[in-house]
Design an enzyme around this catalytic site. Structure first.
Site, PDB file in Angstrom:
ATOM      1  N   ASP A  58       0.931  -1.073  -0.237  1.00  0.00           N
ATOM      2  CA  ASP A  58       0.140   0.157  -0.124  1.00  0.00           C
ATOM      3  C   ASP A  58       1.384   1.099  -0.006  1.00  0.00           C
ATOM      4  O   ASP A  58       0.217   2.493  -0.153  1.00  0.00           O
ATOM      5  CB  ASP A  58      -0.282  -0.088   1.454  1.00  0.00           C
ATOM      6  CG  ASP A  58      -1.892  -0.956   1.294  1.00  0.00           C
ATOM      7  OD1 ASP A  58      -1.719  -1.686   0.723  1.00  0.00           O
ATOM      8  OD2 ASP A  58      -2.510  -1.440   2.090  1.00  0.00           O
TER       9      ASP A  58
ATOM     10  N   HIS B 203      -5.962  -9.611  -5.149  1.00  0.00           N
ATOM     11  CA  HIS B 203      -4.845 -10.521  -4.755  1.00  0.00           C
ATOM     12  C   HIS B 203      -4.163 -10.262  -5.492  1.00  0.00           C
ATOM     13  O   HIS B 203      -2.652 -10.515  -5.412  1.00  0.00           O
ATOM     14  CB  HIS B 203      -5.234 -11.271  -4.173  1.00  0.00           C
ATOM     15  CG  HIS B 203      -5.230 -11.588  -2.364  1.00  0.00           C
ATOM     16  ND1 HIS B 203      -6.849 -11.369  -2.276  1.00  0.00           N
ATOM     17  CD2 HIS B 203      -4.651 -11.404  -1.391  1.00  0.00           C
ATOM     18  CE1 HIS B 203      -7.037 -10.896  -1.020  1.00  0.00           C
ATOM     19  NE2 HIS B 203      -5.547 -11.794  -0.658  1.00  0.00           N
TER      20      HIS B 203
ATOM     21  N   ARG C 266      -1.401  -8.224  -4.889  1.00  0.00           N
ATOM     22  CA  ARG C 266       0.156  -9.178  -3.690  1.00  0.00           C
ATOM     23  C   ARG C 266       0.921  -9.659  -4.288  1.00  0.00           C
ATOM     24  O   ARG C 266       2.027  -9.908  -4.111  1.00  0.00           O
ATOM     25  CB  ARG C 266      -0.668  -9.717  -2.886  1.00  0.00           C
ATOM     26  CG  ARG C 266      -1.235  -8.644  -1.329  1.00  0.00           C
ATOM     27  CD  ARG C 266      -1.000  -9.186  -0.375  1.00  0.00           C
ATOM     28  NE  ARG C 266      -1.868  -8.387   0.644  1.00  0.00           N
ATOM     29  CZ  ARG C 266      -1.949  -8.860   1.804  1.00  0.00           C
ATOM     30  NH1 ARG C 266      -1.769 -10.098   1.750  1.00  0.00           N
ATOM     31  NH2 ARG C 266      -3.198  -8.602   1.905  1.00  0.00           N
TER      32      ARG C 266
END
Ligand code: ADP
Length: 368
Positions: free
Chosen positions: A152, A286, A289
């Site tokens: 983030d 996701h 990520r």
């Protein structure tokens, strides 16, 4: 011989493996023993096989792997003192002198708490006869260094967190894919990206892909946001654009703190009496990520891992606990708790809609 352990904790982020590799190899290079604590704080609490001595070869190939190969976890036990007591005992029994933790603000808060309580934890271990005075004698001070791993880019005091540029690259790649199909069908796409309190990913992805409109938590939309968005998109369409891309961060809100959702945007764009665009929602989730780290995060993890070992070796009992930041392209040490407190304060201020104050604490510029 000093024993230095490295751990990854909280949400995983690309580049964490680079950190582990760098810490293990730098520790060995400096004549120390290197350890990995597997599964974040869970590994410290459970001990046993989860605390492993590492050799130079054990981290071979780590740079090009995504996620974290030594595992991460959310550990409830570590929030409570008895969990931290067992963790302290396992550290002493394994002879660990120093701990380097790569994680988000939660993990770093836990680390600071652990360091703060350390003397009293040792006292309790002796008082309850779990360890004796001789065993604890060499471990009077807990030496901790933090590294910030988060996609983030939400930690105060550092220009980039490890993993943020990889997630950004992934988002841009996905938006490129979506654009091809959007423009083929002349469709609109509302793309939701991660970021509850921090719109860095959404903002930078918007800039990097030339999105039509973005929503981020730090810039709550005025009451007329519906008209504003539709007007801009209408203008872009008028210029012959066959695709419409709106990027929204998870934490997007309006001026009154009301949540703005992808569904709201879709309904608005598709409204028959307005733009009437064939609109789809894509939640990237996701994929942001996962995957391998971009060159920047490999470099950041490596340089910061090396610096963390140096910081551990130079620390004295009087040294303030630090984390490793990158500021104006320099790898620097900064006080850990100042950054964590500021980060938590920013999140609170954003929730409380006090944006001017929140932004004065944050390094990233979110001006118009
Ligand atoms: P992140 O590090 O990504 O912000 P979390 O907030 O989930 O993720 O924190 C990761 C782990 O760190 C938690 O599961 C817990 O074990 C530990 N932790 C977080 N906050 C604290 C705290 N205030 N006290 C003790 N441990 C904590």
């Amino acid at each position: 011989k000093k024993k230095i352990a490295v751990m990854t904790s909280g949400g995983d982020s690309p580049g964490m493996n680079g950190v582990v590799r760098a810490v293990v190899r730098m520790a060995i290079h400096m004549g120390c023993d290197a350890f990995c604590v597997y599964e974040g704080y869970e590994g410290l609490v459970r001990g046993g096989d989860l605390i492993k001595k590492m050799s130079w070869e054990d981290v071979r190939g780590y740079l090009s792997e995504g996620g974290t190969l030594i595992g991460t976890a959310r550990c409830m036990a570590f929030y409570e003192r008895p969990g931290r007591l067992t963790a302290a005992k396992n550290m002493v029994l394994n002879g660990i002198d120093a701990l380097i933790i790569c994680g988000g603000d939660g993990s770093l808060t836990g680390a600071d708490r652990f360091r703060d309580e350390w003397p009293s934890l040792l006292e309790e271990l002796v008082a309850t006869k779990q360890l004796d005075e001789k065993q604890i004698a060499p471990y009077k001070h807990l030496n901790i260094v933090g590294l910030v791993g988060s996609i983030d880019n939400d930690l105060s005091g550092t220009d980039a967190t490890i993993g943020a540029y990889s997630a950004l690259a992934r988002i841009c790649e996905m938006v490129d894919y979506i654009e091809a199909t959007a423009s083929s069908h002349s469709r609109a796409f509302v793309i939701e990206v991660m970021g509850r309190h921090c719109g860095w990913l959404a903002l930078m992805a918007g800039v990097a892909t030339g999105a039509d409109f973005i929503f981020i938590p730090e810039k709550p939309r005025e009451d007329n946001w519906r008209e504003e968005m539709c007007e801009i998109i209408k203008k872009h369409r008028g210029w012959g654009k066959r695709k419409t891309i709106v990027i929204i961060a998870e934490g997007a809100k309006d001026r009154h703190g009301g949540k703005i959702t992808p569904e709201m945007l879709k309904d608005l764009l598709a409204d028959k009496s307005g733009l009437a665009l064939d609109t789809r929602i894509t939640t990237l989730g996701h994929v942001q990520r996962g995957g391998t780290a971009v060159a920047y995060d490999r470099m950041l993890g490596t340089l910061q891992g090396v610096e963390a070992v140096k910081a551990v070796l130079e620390a004295t009992p009087e040294t303030e606990t630090c984390f490793i930041a990158i500021t104006e392209n320099k790898i620097v040490r900064k006080p850990l708790m100042t950054a964590v407190k500021e980060t938590q304060e920013v999140a609170k201020l954003i929730d409380a809609q006090d944006f001017a104050k929140a932004m004065s604490l944050r390094d990233t510029e979110f001006s118009d």
